[in-house]
Scaffold this motif. Structure first.
Motif, mmCIF file in Angstrom:
data_model
loop_
_atom_site.group_PDB
_atom_site.id
_atom_site.type_symbol
_atom_site.label_atom_id
_atom_site.label_comp_id
_atom_site.label_asym_id
_atom_site.label_seq_id
_atom_site.Cartn_x
_atom_site.Cartn_y
_atom_site.Cartn_z
ATOM 1 N N THR A 245 0.829 -1.208 0.000
ATOM 2 C CA THR A 245 0.000 0.000 0.000
ATOM 3 C C THR A 245 0.861 1.254 0.000
ATOM 4 O O THR A 245 0.595 2.214 -0.745
ATOM 5 N N GLY B 89 2.301 1.610 -3.321
ATOM 6 C CA GLY B 89 1.266 2.012 -4.258
ATOM 7 C C GLY B 89 0.932 3.495 -4.143
ATOM 8 O O GLY B 89 0.728 4.177 -5.154
ATOM 9 N N ILE B 90 0.883 4.005 -2.907
ATOM 10 C CA ILE B 90 0.625 5.434 -2.705
ATOM 11 C C ILE B 90 1.753 6.269 -3.311
ATOM 12 O O ILE B 90 1.514 7.281 -3.988
ATOM 13 N N LEU C 125 3.687 5.371 -5.712
ATOM 14 C CA LEU C 125 3.579 5.244 -7.165
ATOM 15 C C LEU C 125 2.490 6.169 -7.700
ATOM 16 O O LEU C 125 2.666 6.843 -8.717
ATOM 17 N N TRP C 126 1.365 6.226 -7.001
ATOM 18 C CA TRP C 126 0.249 7.099 -7.410
ATOM 19 C C TRP C 126 0.678 8.562 -7.390
ATOM 20 O O TRP C 126 0.370 9.326 -8.308
ATOM 21 N N GLN C 127 1.387 8.935 -6.351
ATOM 22 C CA GLN C 127 1.838 10.318 -6.233
ATOM 23 C C GLN C 127 2.851 10.685 -7.311
ATOM 24 O O GLN C 127 2.959 11.854 -7.706
ATOM 25 N N SER C 128 3.578 9.686 -7.793
ATOM 26 C CA SER C 128 4.558 9.949 -8.850
ATOM 27 C C SER C 128 3.890 10.188 -10.196
ATOM 28 O O SER C 128 4.509 10.707 -11.121
ATOM 29 N N GLY C 129 2.623 9.751 -10.329
ATOM 30 C CA GLY C 129 1.898 9.929 -11.578
ATOM 31 C C GLY C 129 2.095 8.816 -12.578
ATOM 32 O O GLY C 129 1.448 8.785 -13.625
ATOM 33 N N ASN C 130 2.953 7.857 -12.267
ATOM 34 C CA ASN C 130 3.237 6.754 -13.185
ATOM 35 C C ASN C 130 2.411 5.536 -12.778
ATOM 36 O O ASN C 130 2.917 4.575 -12.224
ATOM 37 N N VAL C 131 1.116 5.591 -13.044
ATOM 38 C CA VAL C 131 0.203 4.549 -12.577
ATOM 39 C C VAL C 131 -0.316 3.675 -13.713
ATOM 40 O O VAL C 131 -1.226 2.886 -13.524
ATOM 41 N N GLN C 132 0.235 3.792 -14.868
ATOM 42 C CA GLN C 132 -0.224 2.996 -16.007
ATOM 43 C C GLN C 132 0.116 1.526 -15.786
ATOM 44 O O GLN C 132 1.263 1.168 -15.524
#
Length: 266
Positions: A200, A203-204, A206-213
């Motif tokens: 988690t 994942g957070i 990663l989400w904050q980095s903007g690279n969630v593809q």
């Protein structure tokens, strides 16, 4: 990332996550030995998801029992499932608190090959001593809240790479007199909140980095980690029902010795 690199990293994570030989240590070492760049957050999240699904599939009976225990607790009743759920929660608190402190104040200061070498060797020897000294008289149903907390406190040491989360929890359980398979089973249950929490957080980030593809690499890594982790769990549990931890101890001593040679002599 090249498919070969992806496959090796995912398989290493899956195989070592639940064996008492340190997955974090191996994941730090693979890029170092192979001279690869860091695998990145996407792969970290993917392999966490894969190994989490593997342990949840293997331990589905205990998970179902704990969910039933939660329902009965809400109705004012306490049974074995309730106690096991509370023990897992209690055993998970120390690593959550320690993980927050390490992330806030220590960062990646422990992630060095030298540290991994010494922890691999030292905690490997400790596992061997626990397996020899520990009596084999207690089963999972005999566990009390004090034992769960003691194993949880030991788990916090796994934040140091090379210690092995599964290894240090099994070590403490053996010192407390739990049978090898039951020590491993409780370690697997403690892995669920630990891996979910780590995944988690990654994942957070990663989400904050903007690279969630979601990419093919992520699905491939998750699938390989899932399959290899499930196989590793089944084989480890089958082995521990008949034998001890000595093969893992020997492996850690040899690996630690080689790493110390590379650090100080090479």
């Amino acid at each position: 990332m090249p498919l070969l690199h992806l496959a090796i990293l995912a398989l290493v994570q899956g195989i070592t996550e639940f064996l008492p030989i340190s997955s974090s240590g191996h994941l730090v070492l693979v890029p170092y030995v192979m001279n690869w760049t860091d695998q990145g957050l996407m792969l970290d999240v993917a392999v966490h998801v894969g190994t989490l699904l593997a342990v949840m599939l293997y331990a589905w009976r205990e998970i179902w029992m704990m969910l039933g225990g939660l329902w009965r607790l809400l109705r004012g009743r306490i049974d074995q499932g309730t106690r096991l759920m509370l023990q897992v929660i209690l055993g998970s608190i120390p690593v959550v608190a320690a993980g927050y402190a390490v992330q806030k104040y220590a960062g990646g200061m422990f992630r060095s090959v030298e540290v991994i070498a010494w922890t691999t060797l030292g905690f490997g020897i400790l596992l061997g001593l626990a397996d020899r000294a520990g009596m084999t008289v207690r089963r999972l149903e005999h566990m009390g809240y004090g034992s769960a907390l003691a194993i949880g406190l030991a788990q916090a040491l796994a934040l140091i790479p090379g210690t092995s989360r599964s290894g240090i929890t099994m070590t403490m359980a053996r010192f407390l007199g739990f049978e090898r398979a039951d020590a491993a089973r409780f370690s697997l249950l403690l892995a669920i909140p630990a891996i979910a929490g780590a995944g988690t957080l990654s994942g957070i980030e990663l989400w904050q980095s903007g690279n969630v593809q979601l990419t093919r690499d992520a699905f491939t890594a998750a699938g390989l980690a899932f399959a290899s982790a499930l196989v590793a769990i089944v084989l480890m549990m089958a082995w521990l029902r008949r034998a001890g931890f000595m093969p893992f101890v020997i492996y850690r001593i040899l690996l630690g010795g080689v790493l110390l040679y590379l650090v100080y002599a090479a």
